[in-house]
Design a protein around this motif. Structure first.
Motif, PDB file in Angstrom:
ATOM      1  N   ASP A 105     -46.176 -29.198 -11.341  1.00 17.39           N
ATOM      2  CA  ASP A 105     -46.396 -27.165 -11.388  1.00 17.39           C
ATOM      3  C   ASP A 105     -47.045 -27.143 -10.171  1.00 17.39           C
TER       4      ASP A 105
ATOM      5  N   ARG B 197     -51.960 -26.977 -19.354  1.00 17.87           N
ATOM      6  CA  ARG B 197     -52.050 -26.373 -17.903  1.00 17.87           C
ATOM      7  C   ARG B 197     -53.374 -26.082 -18.410  1.00 17.87           C
TER       8      ARG B 197
ATOM      9  N   LEU C 195     -54.549 -22.460 -11.981  1.00 18.15           N
ATOM     10  CA  LEU C 195     -53.734 -23.014 -11.423  1.00 18.15           C
ATOM     11  C   LEU C 195     -52.978 -22.678 -10.006  1.00 18.15           C
TER      12      LEU C 195
ATOM     13  N   ALA D 195     -57.193 -26.129 -10.147  1.00 13.42           N
ATOM     14  CA  ALA D 195     -56.370 -26.512 -11.549  1.00 13.42           C
ATOM     15  C   ALA D 195     -58.471 -26.111 -12.165  1.00 13.42           C
TER      16      ALA D 195
ATOM     17  N   ARG E 119     -49.411 -31.477 -13.102  1.00 14.39           N
ATOM     18  CA  ARG E 119     -50.234 -30.574 -12.244  1.00 14.39           C
ATOM     19  C   ARG E 119     -49.381 -30.342 -10.969  1.00 14.39           C
TER      20      ARG E 119
END
Length: 392
Positions: A185, A78, A82, A95, A182
Motif C-alpha cells: 500500500d 487495510r 494508513l 497504520a 501495508r
C-alpha cells in the motif's frame, strides 16, 4: 494466454471484499472428517465441484477463509488510517485504527544500474538469502518487529498486536502478511520511492520461507513468491509429513511445530495430532498464489524439512496451476550438499527464469521446473484421488 491473464484479474482476489460478497461466508459450523488424501481443491464444502473460473474465485475465497479459521488466524483489511513517507532510502509506514497508531520502517537498496525507474523489487523477510537480478531493488522487512517469533511466549507480541490487540487471532505469520500488504500500500502511495508496486516478489528462508508463502497467498498484488527451504508449514503438506514421520524419517510435523513457536494460530493446536481432519493442506496454500508465480526450494540435507513432503505437496499444487493453464508458474526444486539457507549455484538459473518472467515480463523464460532430490520414492496417486478440471 492473454485471455487467461485478463480473466485472472477479474476472478482473482482471494480475500477481496467483492469475493466475500459474491461468494458468501463460511458456515458457522463445518463438518470435519478424516481425509487421508490431500483434500480436493476443486470441491466446495457443500460437495459441489468447481466448473469454471467464477466457481474457482469462490473456492479460493472459501479456502482462504478456511486457512484463516483453522491455521493462520484472521488477516485484517487495510486499516482506516494508513500513511507513508520516504527519505534516505527508507520507507516509513504508519497504520492506525480507532485512535491507536503504530509505525515501522523498511530499508530499500536500489540496483546499481541505469535501467528505467520505477524498479521491480524483492521484499525479503528478515534478510536476503537469494541472488537478486541487477535490475531489481531489495526491501528488507524486519518481520520480528511486527510479530515476534522467539518461542511460545511470543504469542501476541509485536506492533501488529499493539494495534489489533494481544488476543488477536492472527498468528505471527499472518501478522507479517498483513504488514507486507501495508508495505505494498505504502509503495503505491509513494512514487518518490521509485518502486513498481506491480512487479514485486516476496522471499524468505526457513521460518521466513513459510512467511513468504503466506504473504503471497494472501495478497494477489505479489507477482512472485519465492519460498526457500520452508518445509512443514510452508511448501510441505501436513499429511505427507506425518506419513514420513511414521515411516521413520525425523521430519517436523504439526504436532511438534505447534510447541516450538507462534507461527500458527491457537486454533491450529486442535489439529496438531490429527491433520487428516484439516479441510485443506498446503498444496492449497500454493493454490491460493495461482496463477501468479511461485518458486519453492528445499534441501535434502536437512530431513526435518521433509523429503517427499515438500516435493509431493508442490507436485499436487501444480495440478491447481495446471487447471488454470499455467502449470509452469509453479516451480519446485530440491537438492542437497549445501548449508541451510545457502542458495546453491545449480538453482540460480531456475530462480533467474522466474525473475525474468514475473518481474521483467519475459514470457519466453522457462519456469517449468519440478526437480526431485534425495533417495526416496513418491507416488502422487497415493495422495490425490480427485480429477483436475480445465478452467481456462
Amino acid at each position: 494466454m492473454k485471455f487467461f491473464l485478463s480473466a485472472s484479474v477479474l476472478f482473482a482476489g482471494i480475500v477481496a471484499t467483492t469475493a466475500r460478497k459474491t461468494c458468501g461466508n463460511l458456515p458457522k459450523n463445518i463438518h470435519l472428517f478424516n481425509d487421508t488424501y490431500l483434500p480436493d481443491p476443486f470441491r466446495f464444502l457443500n460437495g459441489q465441484r468447481v466448473k469454471n473460473l467464477k466457481n474457482w474465485q469462490c473456492r479460493e475465497a472459501e479456502v482462504s477463509a478456511l486457512f484463516q479459521r483453522y491455521e493462520l488466524g484472521t488477516k485484517p483489511p487495510r486499516p482506516s488510517h494508513l500513511s507513508a513517507s520516504y527519505a534516505s532510502n527508507n520507507l516509513t509506514i504508519t497504520a492506525g485504527e480507532n485512535g491507536n497508531y503504530i509505525n515501522w520502517t523498511v530499508s530499500i537498496t536500489y540496483p546499481n544500474t541505469t535501467s528505467t525507474t520505477p524498479y521491480p523489487a524483492v521484499i525479503a523477510l528478515d534478510a536476503l538469502s537469494i541472488p537478486v537480478p541487477d535490475g531489481a531493488a531489495v526491501i528488507i522487512f524486519n518481520n520480528d518487529e511486527i510479530g515476534q517469533q522467539n518461542n511460545q511466549s511470543s504469542r501476541g507480541v509485536g506492533l501488529f498486536y499493539d494495534l489489533y490487540g494481544h488476543d488477536a487471532s492472527a498468528s505471527s505469520m499472518m501478522a507479517w502478511a498483513w504488514a507486507i500488504s501495508r508495505i505494498i500500500d505504502a509503495l503505491e502511495m509513494t512514487p518518490a520511492a521509485h518502486i513498481n508496486p506491480h512487479k514485486l516478489a516476496v522471499t524468505g528462508c526457513s521460518r521466513d520461507g513459510k512467511g513468504a508463502m503466506v504473504a503471497g497467498a494472501f495478497d494477489d498484488r505479489i507477482a512472485l513468491t519465492i519460498a526457500q527451504e520452508s518445509g512443514s508449514g510452508g511448501d510441505a503438506c501436513w499429511r505427507i509429513s506425518d506419513a514420513e514421520l511414521r515411516d521413520g524419517l525425523v521430519t517436523q510435523t504439526a504436532s511438534e511445530i505447534v510447541t516450538e513457536n507462534v507461527w500458527f494460530s491457537v486454533e491450529f493446536d486442535r489439529f496438531a495430532n490429527d491433520t487428516d481432519l484439516l479441510p485443506f493442506d498446503h498444496h492449497q496454500l500454493a493454490g491460493l498464489i495461482a496463477p501468479r508465480g511461485l518458486y519453492a526450494t528445499d534441501n535434502t540435507d536437512f530431513v526435518w524439512l521433509g523429503l517427499a513432503s515438500p516435493y509431493g505437496c508442490m507436485e499436487a499444487g501444480r495440478l491447481i496451476y495446471e487447471s488454470l493453464g499455467v502449470k509452469d508458474h509453479l516451480g519446485f526444486s530440491q537438492d542437497g550438499n549445501h548449508s541451510h539457507c545457502t542458495f546453491p549455484p545449480d538453482q540460480e538459473g531456475e530462480l533467474a527464469a522466474f525473475f525474468d518472467k514475473f518481474l521483467f515480463d519475459d514470457e519466453s523464460a522457462d519456469t517449468d521446473v519440478l526437480r526431485k532430490g534425495g533417495n526416496y520414492t513418491f507416488n502422487l496417486r497415493d495422495w490425490v484421488n480427485w480429477s483436475v478440471p480445465r478452467l481456462y
